[in-house]
Structures are given as C-alpha cells and as structure tokens.
Design an enzyme around this catalytic site. Structure first.
Site, mmCIF file in Angstrom:
data_model
loop_
_atom_site.group_PDB
_atom_site.id
_atom_site.type_symbol
_atom_site.label_atom_id
_atom_site.label_comp_id
_atom_site.label_asym_id
_atom_site.label_seq_id
_atom_site.Cartn_x
_atom_site.Cartn_y
_atom_site.Cartn_z
ATOM 1 N N ASN A 126 0.833 -1.217 -0.001
ATOM 2 C CA ASN A 126 0.047 -0.086 0.109
ATOM 3 C C ASN A 126 0.722 1.161 0.092
ATOM 4 O OD1 ASN A 126 -2.332 -1.603 0.130
ATOM 5 N ND2 ASN A 126 -2.346 -1.683 2.204
ATOM 6 N N ALA A 127 1.967 1.429 -0.829
ATOM 7 C CA ALA A 127 2.785 2.415 -0.912
ATOM 8 C C ALA A 127 2.477 3.184 -2.317
ATOM 9 C CB ALA A 127 4.489 2.269 -0.777
ATOM 10 N N LYS B 6 2.839 1.337 -5.330
ATOM 11 C CA LYS B 6 3.871 1.001 -6.377
ATOM 12 C C LYS B 6 3.208 0.813 -7.894
ATOM 13 C CE LYS B 6 4.510 -2.858 -3.962
ATOM 14 N NZ LYS B 6 4.083 -2.282 -2.626
ATOM 15 N N ASP C 39 5.486 -5.221 -12.907
ATOM 16 C CA ASP C 39 4.513 -5.087 -11.536
ATOM 17 C C ASP C 39 4.855 -6.495 -10.873
ATOM 18 O OD1 ASP C 39 3.201 -3.746 -9.639
ATOM 19 O OD2 ASP C 39 1.111 -4.736 -10.608
ATOM 20 N N GLU C 40 4.699 -6.542 -9.531
ATOM 21 C CA GLU C 40 5.210 -7.619 -8.719
ATOM 22 C C GLU C 40 6.184 -8.552 -8.905
ATOM 23 O OE1 GLU C 40 1.278 -9.639 -9.570
ATOM 24 O OE2 GLU C 40 0.398 -8.673 -7.604
ATOM 25 N N HIS D 97 8.444 -9.138 -7.321
ATOM 26 C CA HIS D 97 9.216 -9.902 -5.915
ATOM 27 C C HIS D 97 9.014 -11.268 -6.608
ATOM 28 C CE1 HIS D 97 5.192 -8.209 -5.238
ATOM 29 N NE2 HIS D 97 5.139 -9.554 -4.534
ATOM 30 N N CYS E 253 3.321 3.384 9.108
ATOM 31 C CA CYS E 253 2.795 2.578 9.982
ATOM 32 C C CYS E 253 1.831 3.345 10.871
ATOM 33 C CB CYS E 253 3.999 2.184 10.968
ATOM 34 S SG CYS E 253 3.310 1.294 12.427
ATOM 35 N N CYS F 211 6.002 -0.413 10.859
ATOM 36 C CA CYS F 211 7.477 -0.086 11.061
ATOM 37 C C CYS F 211 8.005 -1.269 11.622
ATOM 38 C CB CYS F 211 7.631 1.061 11.809
ATOM 39 S SG CYS F 211 7.185 1.037 13.460
ATOM 40 N N HIS G 279 7.233 -1.988 15.566
ATOM 41 C CA HIS G 279 5.785 -2.608 15.564
ATOM 42 C C HIS G 279 5.985 -3.942 15.064
ATOM 43 C CE1 HIS G 279 4.426 1.593 16.697
ATOM 44 N NE2 HIS G 279 4.325 0.728 17.997
#
Length: 205
Positions: free
Chosen positions: A12-13, A15, A88-89, A91, A146, A183, A186
C-alpha cells in the site's frame, strides 16, 4: 544509457500507481511501453489488467516462472520499437529472469523499471527482490506509513480476527486484505504480542 531500476516498498505504498504513471509519461511522449505483471498459474503471452488502488489500470502481459523476458522483448522490439519495460509484482521473479531483465538493459539499451515488495510477512526477502537488490542499477524505496506514523518497511499477515499469523506459505494468492504495513519496531512488537492487531493499535493510541 538504459538502467535496471528496482522500486520497492511495503504494501500500500502506491507501487502500481507509480508504475502506471511512469508508463503514461512515456506514452504521452509517443513512446511505447511493455508492461508485465505476475500470474503464476497462467501461460506466457496472455494478458491481465494491472489496477491500482486509486482506480488507474492498464493491460499487461503476464509472467510466470517459465517466462523468458529477453526473448519476448526481442521479438516485440523487432516489430515495433520498445522504449521502456515495466514489471509489476517483481518480487515473484526468479534469478534467471532478473538476469534476463538486465540483458534487456545492457544488450537492447531499453530501461527496465521493476516494482514490488522487498520482504514477506516474516521479513524474509522474496526471490525476485533478493536478485534485484544484487543486479539492479538503481534501488528506490517507495514510502508508506505505519499506524504510529513512522515509515512502514515490514508487512504483517493477519487472520479474520486481526491476530498475527507467523507461519505459512510465503505467497497467499488474493490475500491483500490479510496484510498490514508496519514499521520495524511494531513488526517485532506484534510478533511478540498476544493481542490482535486491532486491539494493539487501539492500545498504542
């Protein structure tokens, strides 16, 4: 000179939004882009829609573990010049595919922009992220926050009750609502806490 870029973040940044905006910037100047996104259950040369959380979307080729990016891009490039490849994706890539993407940059002089997660819900590197960290020319962190306001750089996997899931397969298909970006502080606290994430967030306020 073309370069291989790795844009990474927690979930949820934005990308996918950033990828679609980059593609649009090229297209606005009359340049052609080729987009890829992951689908581990499909065959090569099929298409799938990339869609961002804010509603932007575009058609993309899908890749799986058998996809040869270099051969595909060479074939497309010979018919109609490609100015940029966006993944995209990323990873979900494997080592050979990251090398393929670097060959697109070095041999064809086409920039490649990869967008994806760096680590999974255990804070372990994904395969694609591991090899992109080793092979990419440029590493760019996309930031999200966070619940405490700090930069989020980890993801937690939760169940229906908000309890932290510590074990399981690295990949959970269609499970985006099962993850929360946090973060490092947490992330560690949540793994050690018996409280659900919802109760923990409320307690910290």
């Amino acid at each position: 000179m073309a370069q291989l870029y790795f844009y990474y973040s927690a979930m949820n940044a934005g990308k996918t939004t950033a990828l679609l905006q980059s593609s649009y910037n090229y297209q606005e100047r009359g340049m052609r882009t080729v987009l890829y996104t992951a689908d581990m259950n499909s065959r090569d040369n099929r298409y799938k829609q990339i869609k961002s959380r804010i509603g932007l979307y575009a058609s993309a080729r899908v890749f799986n573990i058998k996809t040869n990016f270099f051969d595909q891009v060479v074939t497309i490039h010979q018919k109609d010049i490609i100015h940029c490849v966006l993944v995209d994706e990323c990873h979900f890539l494997n080592r050979n595919q990251v090398i393929d993407l670097s060959k697109i940059v070095d041999v064809l002089n086409i920039p490649v922009l990869c967008y994806g997660l760096r680590t999974d819900f255990r804070a372990d590197l994904f395969s694609g992220s591991l090899w992109l960290l080793a092979w990419a020319d440029k590493l760019i962190e996309l930031k999200t926050i966070c619940y405490c306001g700090r930069k989020a750089n980890r993801v937690l996997r939760i169940d229906d009750q908000g309890l932290i899931i510590r074990d399981g397969n690295q990949i959970l298909v269609g499970g985006n609502n099962r993850y929360v970006s946090v973060c490092r502080k947490h992330f560690v606290e949540q793994l050690e806490s018996p409280l659900s994430l919802t109760k923990r967030v409320y307690k910290n306020r």
